[in-house]
Motif scaffolding. Structure first.
Motif, mmCIF file in Angstrom:
data_model
loop_
_atom_site.group_PDB
_atom_site.id
_atom_site.type_symbol
_atom_site.label_atom_id
_atom_site.label_comp_id
_atom_site.label_asym_id
_atom_site.label_seq_id
_atom_site.Cartn_x
_atom_site.Cartn_y
_atom_site.Cartn_z
ATOM 1 N N TYR A 215 -3.047 -15.708 -3.211
ATOM 2 C CA TYR A 215 -4.003 -16.737 -2.777
ATOM 3 C C TYR A 215 -4.198 -17.827 -3.824
ATOM 4 N N LEU B 119 -9.401 -21.152 4.185
ATOM 5 C CA LEU B 119 -8.779 -19.864 4.501
ATOM 6 C C LEU B 119 -7.276 -20.029 4.710
ATOM 7 N N VAL C 230 -13.346 -8.299 5.972
ATOM 8 C CA VAL C 230 -12.808 -8.527 4.633
ATOM 9 C C VAL C 230 -12.960 -7.226 3.863
ATOM 10 N N ASP D 187 -8.088 -5.582 -1.058
ATOM 11 C CA ASP D 187 -6.711 -6.018 -0.816
ATOM 12 C C ASP D 187 -5.721 -4.861 -0.785
ATOM 13 N N ASN E 176 -7.782 -11.525 0.823
ATOM 14 C CA ASN E 176 -9.113 -12.099 1.004
ATOM 15 C C ASN E 176 -10.184 -11.344 0.221
ATOM 16 N N TYR F 84 -10.175 -12.893 -3.197
ATOM 17 C CA TYR F 84 -10.554 -14.304 -3.018
ATOM 18 C C TYR F 84 -12.060 -14.427 -2.805
#
Length: 457
Positions: free
Chosen positions: A34, A341, A419, A422, A442, A445
């Motif tokens: 990301y 996003l 969410v 990860d 996410n 992030y």
């Protein structure tokens, strides 16, 4: 032979059509880190440019109120796709929009809690236009929902909206919006100086990690978190009415999907009702980091489970409230971070996901924000999703080092699915596959941006 040739042509045409549809509808998952994506840089720039809050001019004043938004007619029961849009016909308990309005002479904030599955993005779009009617902008509003899977549906258009909330009805959006504005107006009319205090109590035994069946998992945030406001009755500065903001990470799914006939706030409603009888004049519940958490329930029926679950949480809260230390404070800050996003990434076959045009066609394209609200030493962080209880547990020590009491909530206005950490991205679970709508990474992030908001406060 002629028949065979015709059949083969039709078959080849059908295969070509299917391949064409797949080509324009599917794409491989983009697993680019990301930090290398444009949306990350854009959000990071927005974070850096967020303005500082103006200096306070007075101690915090607050008011609170609720508006009944129970419709006088039946609607779809929002929350489970298996219900296929069936309507409730029995009002087990009424549903409300609740608001706490705060002001320190320079910053004006409304905290709004909805007795709904989520904060509908359609309602947010209308609120952005109508909030000036009550002297506010979207950037000054912190929203959340109780996440009951037995509340009013009908507020989301599109195929995904049909699955989640039943057939779309614009009058329901108007009804919810009107209720929010009514609650804010009423709260603005009864504002007074307040003292503020924070408390928490452990209830980890009331939740479990639904991802746990797929492999090892980390600790969940199982604390009941409380923010108490107590009005100071002038001129003798005696204590006046009190309000309690309560958050917990248990999914409000004690009503099973076959109980579609009942309109109910599930355990958060029962909890709030009890708190308003014994612990505060006004209470509002906001779902905490409910991503992947399930409730550990006891009872022979769903109704018994609701009463038992809410009752035990209430007992723990009642024992904690006397320990909450109240004091006046002038610190009131709110930040609203528009969130970039990755392209939509709902996966359908292996590591293949549907293309953005198809996702937006069946769901819609709604902006999402991260919200940060500081009230004294307590910070509320609002997320546009079912936010993971594991990620919340990881953020708590960061906030504690800064001297903050951290209260993380889900469903602040947009909705982007789940969410989760990860490392779980490729696990074959509902939370990590079916409900991960915006691709890998996410978890980290969101944590980075939420820590950035903490630093800003």
């Amino acid at each position: 032979m002629k028949f065979v040739r015709i059949f083969l042509k039709i078959l080849l045409g059908l295969v070509a059509f299917i391949l064409l549809v797949l080509a324009v509808s599917l794409a491989p998952v983009d697993d680019t880190p990301y930090q290398q994506m444009p949306y990350y840089q854009q959000t990071k720039q927005r974070l850096a440019k967020l303005p500082a809050s103006p200096a306070p001019k007075a101690a915090i004043r607050a008011g609170w109120a609720k508006a009944n938004i129970t419709p006088p007619y039946s609607t779809p029961t929002g929350g489970y796709g298996a219900r296929q849009g069936k309507h409730w016909h029995v009002v087990s308990d009424s549903i409300y929009a609740r608001a706490i309005v705060l002001n320190n002479g320079s910053t004006n904030v409304a905290v709004v809690g909805l007795d709904l599955l989520i904060t509908p993005p359609t309602v947010v779009e209308v609120l952005k236009k109508r909030l000036p009617e009550v002297g506010l902008r979207w950037e000054n509003v912190y929203m959340g929902a109780i996440h009951s899977h037995n509340s009013m549906g009908g507020w989301a258009p599109g195929l995904v909206g049909q699955l989640i909330a039943g057939g779309y009805d614009e009058t329901i959006v108007t009804r919810i919006t009107d209720g929010v504005l009514q609650a804010i107006r009423s709260a603005q009319s009864n504002m007074a100086p307040v003292q503020i205090g924070y408390g928490q109590v452990d209830a980890t035994d009331h939740i479990y990690n639904r991802i746990g069946d797929s492999g090892p998992t980390g600790p969940l945030d199982g604390k009941i978190r409380l923010l108490k406001l107590q009005k100071i009755a002038n001129p003798d500065r005696t204590q006046g009415e009190s309000a309690l903001l309560c958050s917990f990470a248990g999914h409000a799914t004690l009503f099973d999907d076959d109980k579609w006939n009942y309109l109910s706030r599930d355990y958060p409603g029962s909890l709030v009702d009890r708190l308003e009888k014994k612990s505060a004049d006004f209470a509002v519940f906001m779902a905490g980091a409910v991503g992947s958490t399930g409730p550990e329930a006891r009872g022979k029926t769903d109704f018994q489970e609701v009463r038992n679950y809410a009752g035990d949480l209430a007992l723990r809260i009642e024992r904690t409230i006397p320990e909450i230390q109240l004091k006046s404070d002038s610190t009131l800050k709110i930040l609203s971070l528009p969130l970039g996003l990755r392209e939509p990434h709902p996966r359908v076959i292996g590591n293949w996901r549907i293309r953005p045009w198809l996702f937006y066609a069946i769901y819609g394209d709604y902006p999402s924000d991260l919200k940060a609200l500081r009230i004294g030493k307590t910070v509320l962080l609002g997320t546009p999703c079912d936010f993971s209880g594991e990620l919340s547990a990881q953020l708590q020590p960061v906030a504690a080092k800064k001297g903050f009491n951290l209260l993380i909530t889900s469903f602040d206005g947009g909705y982007i699915g789940y969410v989760t950490p990860d490392s779980y991205y490729n696990r074959p679970t509902y939370e990590t596959r079916d409900m991960n709508w915006f691709g890998p990474y996410n978890g980290d992030y969101f944590k980075e941006m939420m820590m950035g908001l903490l630093n800003k406060l």
